[in-house]
Each structure stands twice: as C-alpha cells, then as structure tokens.
Scaffold this motif. Structure first.
Motif, PDB file in Angstrom:
ATOM      1  N   THR A 217      48.435  48.622  44.309  1.00  0.00           N
ATOM      2  CA  THR A 217      48.631  48.730  42.712  1.00  0.00           C
ATOM      3  C   THR A 217      50.016  47.956  42.326  1.00  0.00           C
ATOM      4  O   THR A 217      50.055  47.114  41.262  1.00  0.00           O
ATOM      5  N   TRP A 218      50.879  47.729  43.311  1.00  0.00           N
ATOM      6  CA  TRP A 218      51.975  46.565  43.157  1.00  0.00           C
ATOM      7  C   TRP A 218      51.544  45.224  43.138  1.00  0.00           C
ATOM      8  O   TRP A 218      51.970  44.544  42.272  1.00  0.00           O
ATOM      9  N   GLU A 219      50.871  45.135  44.092  1.00  0.00           N
ATOM     10  CA  GLU A 219      50.282  43.663  44.013  1.00  0.00           C
ATOM     11  C   GLU A 219      49.449  43.344  42.979  1.00  0.00           C
ATOM     12  O   GLU A 219      49.371  42.080  42.628  1.00  0.00           O
ATOM     13  N   GLN A 220      48.462  44.224  42.659  1.00  0.00           N
ATOM     14  CA  GLN A 220      47.475  43.978  41.721  1.00  0.00           C
ATOM     15  C   GLN A 220      48.242  43.737  40.205  1.00  0.00           C
ATOM     16  O   GLN A 220      48.045  42.736  39.556  1.00  0.00           O
ATOM     17  N   THR A 221      49.336  44.585  40.041  1.00  0.00           N
ATOM     18  CA  THR A 221      49.999  44.191  38.667  1.00  0.00           C
ATOM     19  C   THR A 221      50.726  42.994  38.893  1.00  0.00           C
ATOM     20  O   THR A 221      50.680  42.214  37.667  1.00  0.00           O
ATOM     21  N   ARG A 222      51.351  42.531  39.873  1.00  0.00           N
ATOM     22  CA  ARG A 222      52.007  41.281  39.924  1.00  0.00           C
ATOM     23  C   ARG A 222      51.007  40.133  39.804  1.00  0.00           C
ATOM     24  O   ARG A 222      51.252  39.213  39.023  1.00  0.00           O
ATOM     25  N   LEU A 223      49.818  40.101  40.584  1.00  0.00           N
ATOM     26  CA  LEU A 223      48.682  39.249  40.455  1.00  0.00           C
ATOM     27  C   LEU A 223      48.250  38.826  39.021  1.00  0.00           C
ATOM     28  O   LEU A 223      47.894  37.747  38.670  1.00  0.00           O
TER      29      LEU A 223
END
Length: 264
Positions: free
Chosen positions: A28-34
């Motif tokens: 979730t954290w990586e998806q938001t940033r990407l």
C-alpha cells in the motif's frame, strides 16, 4: 538448484509475502508513492520489471506500458496479473529492448533478488533514453526490518524471502552514480516493527508519523528515483520517439543477447 534459480524463485515468494498483512502494508505504501511519482513522467515507452502485485504503471499515461516476467509466466506461478498483461519473459540480467529505447523503467525489489544486481542495474541504464527515469523499490538494511532479516538467517525463522540481499540507500546511490544515473528524489517509509499480526500493526501505528519526523532514514522500505544524465548533451524539445521500441522476439531472452544482436 542453481543460485540463480533460487533467487528467481524468491521473486515469486516475495509476491506471496505481499499478500500477508505486513506485506499488504508495504504494498500500500509503495503503491501510493508510485502512483504519485509516475503520474507526471511523460514519454512513450515504460517498463516494469517483475512483481505484478505492485501496479507501478497504473497511473502513468504513456502509450506503451510493459510488464515483464522473470523467466516464468506469472499465470503458471499462480500470481494474479494486472490489466497490462506481461508481454515479455526474460531474466534479470538481460532486458530484451534496444539501447536508449525506454522513457521509464521501474524495478520493484528486482535488484535485491537478482543474481547480479550490478548487471541488472546496467541493463536498466542501457535501455533508458537520455533524461529517462528509473524508479527503484527496496528494503532498507538499516532498519528494524533489516535487523530482523539478519536474525532470521541465523535462527532459520525468516522474516522475508531468505535469498534477498538488502541494498542500502548509500550503496545504491553509489551504483547509480557510476552509471551516470542521478538520484533526484527518494522516500523512506514503513516504520512499523516487523510484526505479523494486524493487531500489533494497529498498536504501533503511531510509529509511522514519528518515523517520518524523527528517524526518516530508517524506514523498512524505500523508493529511489533517478534520471539518466549524458555528459555534454543539451536537449532541445522532447527527446522521445513516437514509436514502439523493438523487442527481441524470443520467448526467453538469453544472457547478454543484446551484445550478440549488436545492441550492447
């Protein structure tokens, strides 16, 4: 089983791990940033190397968006594939694209599970156009997660796939500099301790806000964005080519195929 085969298998294992409560927290954290990073990167050709559980290109608007597989089609590995189905199958040491043909390359944890991370990074730099963008997702060895991974190797109670080699941000930046890739943006996140239950995650939720303020370099995961610089070159107008890049038409790209084809 060879060392290379073991590490390729670990990529799939990481995909399974992302389905756990803690893995979903990271995803979730990586998806938001990407989603935020790729929305404003323009061009015509983009590539995500492996790990379709993370939809790194879903918010990008380039005409051609590729998702490549690592040796084995994800349908056979039991993984769900996002809307842009994999069109390529290759290993991590040889990208079946012409040199200077891609505007964006995303490596979600690919370097950590590559048998030769330097070669994988060189391939990413090779296929990028001048001023092309590279985005790397990785786990931070200088964190509670990195410490837990080391302890797990000694005790046999592994936290993350055992064959992944965590790469620090400092070392990653040094590697990028050697390839004329200039790191221009970076993020650390996932400050929760390596706990597996959702109840424990809720208990330590305050650590995410505290981590961003007090120990921003010690998050469990990081995302690094870099730009390919070419010395002595001045860009006039867009440096993109309005065409689909040529792809080596083989089911599995052999090692160093681009050299044999005169693309090296």
């Amino acid at each position: 089983m060879s060392n290379s085969s073991i590490k390729k298998k670990s990529i799939i294992t990481l995909g399974d791990w992302l389905g756990t409560p803690l893995g979903n927290y990271v995803k979730t954290w990586e998806q938001t940033r990407l989603d935020a990073l790729t929305a404003d990167i323009f061009g015509f050709n983009a590539l995500q190397v492996g790990l379709p559980e993370i939809k790194g290109l879903r918010n990008n608007r380039m005409q051609h968006r590729w998702l490549s597989c690592i040796d084995v089609p994800y349908e056979e590995a039991g993984c769900d594939v996002w809307e842009y189905k994999p069109a390529l199958v290759h290993d991590l040491l040889d990208f079946p694209f012409e040199s200077k043909s891609l505007d964006l390359v995303i490596l979600p944890h690919a370097l950590e599970f590559s048998p030769e991370p330097h070669q994988t990074l060189r391939e990413a730099a090779r296929v990028l156009i001048p001023e092309g963008q590279l985005i790397i997702c990785g786990f931070n060895p200088l964190s509670l997660w990195g410490l837990r991974q080391k302890v797990g190797r000694m005790t046999g109670a592994h936290f993350l796939p055992r064959h992944g080699e965590f790469i620090s941000l400092r070392r990653m930046k040094d590697w990028l500099k050697l390839l004329n890739l200039e790191a221009n943006r970076g993020y650390c996140g996932c400050y929760l301790p390596p706990c597996s239950s959702q109840k424990a995650q809720k208990r330590y939720a305050f650590m995410d806000k505290a981590g961003d303020r007090w120990w921003p370099s010690f998050g469990g995961a990081y995302i690094l964005q870099a730009v390919k610089r070419v010395r002595g070159m001045t860009l006039v107008g867009p440096a993109w080519e309005k065409q689909k890049p040529n792809v080596v038409n083989v089911p599995v790209a052999g090692k160093h195929q681009h050299k044999k084809n005169g693309q090296g």
